[in-house]
Design a protein around this motif. Structure first.
Motif, PDB file in Angstrom:
ATOM      1  N   LEU A 144      14.566  12.427  37.862  1.00 52.99           N
ATOM      2  CA  LEU A 144      15.507  12.644  38.954  1.00 52.99           C
ATOM      3  C   LEU A 144      15.606  11.421  39.864  1.00 52.99           C
ATOM      4  CD1 LEU A 144      14.243  16.193  39.960  1.00 52.99           C
ATOM      5  CD2 LEU A 144      16.426  15.697  38.853  1.00 52.99           C
ATOM      6  N   LEU A 145      16.818  11.098  40.301  1.00 52.29           N
ATOM      7  CA  LEU A 145      17.008  10.067  41.314  1.00 52.29           C
ATOM      8  C   LEU A 145      16.717  10.626  42.699  1.00 52.29           C
ATOM      9  CD1 LEU A 145      20.289   8.323  40.087  1.00 52.29           C
ATOM     10  CD2 LEU A 145      17.964   7.364  40.099  1.00 52.29           C
TER      11      LEU A 145
ATOM     12  N   ASN B   3       8.854  14.407  39.425  1.00 52.16           N
ATOM     13  CA  ASN B   3      10.271  14.051  39.508  1.00 52.16           C
ATOM     14  C   ASN B   3      10.975  14.073  38.142  1.00 52.16           C
ATOM     15  OD1 ASN B   3       8.930  11.799  38.555  1.00 52.16           O
ATOM     16  ND2 ASN B   3      10.244  10.344  39.635  1.00 52.16           N
ATOM     17  N   VAL B   4      10.355  14.725  37.152  1.00 56.65           N
ATOM     18  CA  VAL B   4      10.921  14.780  35.802  1.00 56.65           C
ATOM     19  C   VAL B   4      11.212  16.231  35.435  1.00 56.65           C
ATOM     20  CG1 VAL B   4      10.534  14.251  33.359  1.00 56.65           C
ATOM     21  CG2 VAL B   4       9.607  12.732  35.132  1.00 56.65           C
ATOM     22  N   ILE B   5      12.457  16.489  35.054  1.00 57.42           N
ATOM     23  CA  ILE B   5      12.791  17.823  34.568  1.00 57.42           C
ATOM     24  C   ILE B   5      12.845  17.795  33.042  1.00 57.42           C
ATOM     25  CG2 ILE B   5      13.971  18.559  36.684  1.00 57.42           C
ATOM     26  CD1 ILE B   5      16.634  18.066  35.272  1.00 57.42           C
ATOM     27  N   VAL B   6      12.583  18.954  32.444  1.00 62.55           N
ATOM     28  CA  VAL B   6      12.566  19.057  30.986  1.00 62.55           C
ATOM     29  C   VAL B   6      13.538  20.134  30.530  1.00 62.55           C
ATOM     30  CG1 VAL B   6      10.168  18.286  30.817  1.00 62.55           C
ATOM     31  CG2 VAL B   6      10.674  20.725  30.890  1.00 62.55           C
ATOM     32  N   THR B   7      14.090  19.911  29.367  1.00 60.58           N
ATOM     33  CA  THR B   7      14.867  20.915  28.657  1.00 60.58           C
ATOM     34  C   THR B   7      14.198  21.070  27.303  1.00 60.58           C
ATOM     35  OG1 THR B   7      16.903  20.193  29.733  1.00 60.58           O
ATOM     36  CG2 THR B   7      17.140  21.518  27.748  1.00 60.58           C
ATOM     37  N   LEU B   8      13.861  22.290  26.966  1.00 62.06           N
ATOM     38  CA  LEU B   8      13.222  22.591  25.686  1.00 62.06           C
ATOM     39  C   LEU B   8      13.981  23.758  25.081  1.00 62.06           C
ATOM     40  CD1 LEU B   8      10.847  22.322  23.645  1.00 62.06           C
ATOM     41  CD2 LEU B   8       9.543  23.839  25.164  1.00 62.06           C
ATOM     42  N   SER B   9      14.459  23.581  23.857  1.00 63.99           N
ATOM     43  CA  SER B   9      15.220  24.653  23.217  1.00 63.99           C
ATOM     44  C   SER B   9      15.020  24.610  21.709  1.00 63.99           C
ATOM     45  CB  SER B   9      16.716  24.547  23.568  1.00 63.99           C
ATOM     46  OG  SER B   9      17.257  23.309  23.157  1.00 63.99           O
ATOM     47  N   VAL B  10      15.459  25.690  21.064  1.00 57.57           N
ATOM     48  CA  VAL B  10      15.372  25.825  19.611  1.00 57.57           C
ATOM     49  C   VAL B  10      16.755  26.219  19.101  1.00 57.57           C
ATOM     50  CG1 VAL B  10      14.298  27.075  17.692  1.00 57.57           C
ATOM     51  CG2 VAL B  10      12.931  26.484  19.724  1.00 57.57           C
ATOM     52  N   TRP B  11      17.145  25.602  17.986  1.00 51.49           N
ATOM     53  CA  TRP B  11      18.475  25.789  17.404  1.00 51.49           C
ATOM     54  C   TRP B  11      18.345  26.084  15.917  1.00 51.49           C
ATOM     55  CZ3 TRP B  11      22.823  25.553  20.503  1.00 51.49           C
ATOM     56  CH2 TRP B  11      22.570  25.204  21.821  1.00 51.49           C
ATOM     57  N   GLU B  12      19.348  26.733  15.356  1.00 56.09           N
ATOM     58  CA  GLU B  12      19.333  27.041  13.929  1.00 56.09           C
ATOM     59  C   GLU B  12      19.451  25.799  13.066  1.00 56.09           C
ATOM     60  OE1 GLU B  12      22.322  29.975  13.142  1.00 56.09           O
ATOM     61  OE2 GLU B  12      21.170  31.565  14.126  1.00 56.09           O
TER      62      GLU B  12
ATOM     63  N   ARG C 144      24.086   9.340  34.966  1.00 55.23           N
ATOM     64  CA  ARG C 144      23.640   8.188  35.773  1.00 55.23           C
ATOM     65  C   ARG C 144      23.724   8.478  37.274  1.00 55.23           C
ATOM     66  NH1 ARG C 144      21.679   7.224  31.705  1.00 55.23           N
ATOM     67  NH2 ARG C 144      22.280   5.714  30.146  1.00 55.23           N
ATOM     68  N   GLU C 145      24.535   9.467  37.661  1.00 55.66           N
ATOM     69  CA  GLU C 145      24.621   9.856  39.072  1.00 55.66           C
ATOM     70  C   GLU C 145      23.346  10.556  39.534  1.00 55.66           C
ATOM     71  OE1 GLU C 145      28.115  12.190  40.072  1.00 55.66           O
ATOM     72  OE2 GLU C 145      29.180  11.303  38.369  1.00 55.66           O
ATOM     73  N   TRP C 146      22.633  11.181  38.598  1.00 54.46           N
ATOM     74  CA  TRP C 146      21.524  12.062  38.965  1.00 54.46           C
ATOM     75  C   TRP C 146      20.173  11.647  38.407  1.00 54.46           C
ATOM     76  CZ3 TRP C 146      25.444  15.255  36.147  1.00 54.46           C
ATOM     77  CH2 TRP C 146      26.532  15.556  36.976  1.00 54.46           C
ATOM     78  N   PHE C 147      20.163  10.855  37.341  1.00 52.67           N
ATOM     79  CA  PHE C 147      18.908  10.535  36.653  1.00 52.67           C
ATOM     80  C   PHE C 147      18.738   9.039  36.462  1.00 52.67           C
ATOM     81  CE2 PHE C 147      20.449  14.631  34.982  1.00 52.67           C
ATOM     82  CZ  PHE C 147      19.473  15.442  35.533  1.00 52.67           C
TER      83      PHE C 147
END
Length: 192
Positions: free
Chosen positions: A26-27, A76-85, A107-110
């Motif tokens: 995050l910025l 200050n680090v967010i994560v996205t964790l997901s599972v897909w077919e 780039r506006e946010w990270f």
């Protein structure tokens, strides 16, 4: 009289699923007004993911609609964790849906990434990866480059290639405890 035996066909196991972890530094704090456009996109983008063809599961903080409050990679680090077919299902969501608008404005946010920020790996159907598992895969990708264990869209490996590499298998662990982060399930995502 002779007895005849008929082989009963065994059902094929469900195909492996593609797990992905994405980290973003995050910025500004999420409650900063400069982050408001990103925060406003969270619910619609997550709803689009949940309804996307091929979506299986995503990590969600208990009592929340997303995982932005979880900070396993730093404050200050967010994560996205997901599972897909499949790889194609994830690609279509990431690059052919409303998610693309968020990516265009990142780039506006990270902070700009100086090392790998996205990692993909194959998991057995029903396996729900943890953030720690994803961060370990990301670390492996950063340290050793793409392999069947940890790869990217550009340097992708198939599920059969991963299955042939014993290092690519997820660690075995007991089912997740009830106090762990809540999952948003879809399809065959029951924890094993």
């Amino acid at each position: 009289m002779t007895a005849s035996t008929h082989a009963v066909p065994r059902p094929l196991p469900p195909p492996p699923r593609l797990a992905q972890l994405n980290v973003a530094t995050l910025l500004h704090p999420l409650d900063d007004p400069r982050m408001a456009p990103f925060v406003e996109m969270l619910d619609p983008v997550n709803a689009a993911a949940d309804g996307a063809p091929g979506f299986v599961w995503r990590l969600v903080e208990e009592g929340a609609a997303d995982a932005t409050g979880l900070r396993p990679a730093g404050e200050n680090v967010i994560v996205t964790l997901s599972v897909w077919e499949s790889r194609e299902a994830l690609w279509d969501f990431a690059y052919r849906s409303g998610h693309l608008e968020a990516m265009r404005r990142r780039r506006e946010w990270f902070e700009r990434h100086v090392e790998a920020h996205l990692v993909l790996w194959w998991v057995p159907a029903g396996h729900l990866p943890t953030a720690a598992e994803g961060l370990e895969r990301l670390s492996d990708l950063r340290a050793h480059g793409p392999s069947p264990r940890a790869f990217t869209f550009v340097s992708s490996y198939s599920a059969p290639e991963a299955a042939a590499d014993p290092r690519a298998l997820p660690p075995s662990r007991p089912a997740r405890a009830a106090h762990d982060a809540r999952a948003t399930p879809s399809g065959d995502s029951a924890p094993v």
